[in-house]
Design an enzyme around this catalytic site. Sequence first.
Site, PDB file in Angstrom:
ATOM      1  N   TYR A  71      36.809  38.790  39.069  1.00 37.92           N
ATOM      2  CA  TYR A  71      35.881  39.531  38.059  1.00 37.92           C
ATOM      3  C   TYR A  71      36.235  39.196  36.558  1.00 37.92           C
ATOM      4  O   TYR A  71      35.236  39.459  35.888  1.00 37.92           O
ATOM      5  CB  TYR A  71      36.440  41.108  38.075  1.00 37.92           C
ATOM      6  CG  TYR A  71      36.034  41.591  39.458  1.00 37.92           C
ATOM      7  CD1 TYR A  71      35.235  40.875  40.430  1.00 37.92           C
ATOM      8  CD2 TYR A  71      36.323  42.946  39.879  1.00 37.92           C
ATOM      9  CE1 TYR A  71      35.124  41.622  41.602  1.00 37.92           C
ATOM     10  CE2 TYR A  71      36.030  43.638  40.856  1.00 37.92           C
ATOM     11  CZ  TYR A  71      35.340  42.858  42.021  1.00 37.92           C
ATOM     12  OH  TYR A  71      35.272  43.461  43.173  1.00 37.92           O
ATOM     13  N   HIS A 129      41.183  38.769  48.365  1.00 35.62           N
ATOM     14  CA  HIS A 129      39.878  39.004  48.472  1.00 35.62           C
ATOM     15  C   HIS A 129      38.943  38.737  49.550  1.00 35.62           C
ATOM     16  O   HIS A 129      38.046  39.540  50.041  1.00 35.62           O
ATOM     17  CB  HIS A 129      39.569  38.397  47.134  1.00 35.62           C
ATOM     18  CG  HIS A 129      38.195  38.948  46.263  1.00 35.62           C
ATOM     19  ND1 HIS A 129      38.029  38.793  44.939  1.00 35.62           N
ATOM     20  CD2 HIS A 129      37.349  39.947  46.747  1.00 35.62           C
ATOM     21  CE1 HIS A 129      36.999  39.541  44.519  1.00 35.62           C
ATOM     22  NE2 HIS A 129      36.387  40.221  45.692  1.00 35.62           N
TER      23      HIS A 129
END
Length: 299
Positions: A71, A129
């Site tokens: 991010y 992730h």
Amino acid sequence: MRSPAVAFSPAVMAPAYADGMTALPRFTAHNGFSLPAVGFGTYALWGDEGADAVAAAIGAGYRLIDSAFNYENEGSVGRGIAASGVDRSEIVVTSKLPGRHHSSSKARTSIEESRSRLGVDAIDLHLIHWPNPSQGEYVQAWEALVDAQQRGVVRHIGVSNFLPEHLERIESETGVRPVVNQIEVHPYFPQSEQLAYHRERGIITEAWSPIGRAAALLSEPVIAQVAAAHGITPAQTVLAWHVARETVAIPKASSAEHQAANLAAGAVVLDAAEVDAITALGRADGRLFDADPATHEES
């Protein structure tokens, strides 16, 4: 879809704390670790505005903050946590290990970099992730998280976007079961079988993009009908559906109004008929994009 002639139940709300903050349900993993039913997503919240949004969310009552290495906002998230003035022990901060860092040496460094960027002594919850199965290194990544937990760099470890076969492999090879699997869940893609698999094994389900294709989903007649029955917004209705299914929703919101509304949705109680009617919106092609964990590769 339920007929409009059949009324849904009147609104039922969970109690609130004396200080006015929402008393959220909590969901508990196999080792006793628990999470509040609604967390705060930070994807695309960057810089000073991102830090301010995180601080405001914590001030509004959020205690689960979700970020990721990819991010590119861990620094802003950390600054927001520090600026909130809330005791660090009350906040669960999450980050995620990216696909390009699955090998043992890269994973260890990546985890430590995330901790440094967040500015915390230990990351409360660290996830892989994506499994990136064609790369074939997700077991190494899991071993690195197990090691980081043993060293005190992270407190709890989990995964994101793992299918049952991925979950079974990492547990069989390490003896350690994840406490969380963060996956795509929303009414167009309800994932009922995977949620049941998680419940059987004491794995908390977190939902990314919990409102899915919002423009289409929030205009669905069944969503509008349930919202009207409870005097809430369509977005709150979808979040309440997640809570009823024991799924931790982590919506993103930068405005104080939306932050408060999303958090309040965690206290709305839907009945079984309402939950089933919303779940029936599921579609075979319900994914938001080509993100099948069996084939998807994240960099």
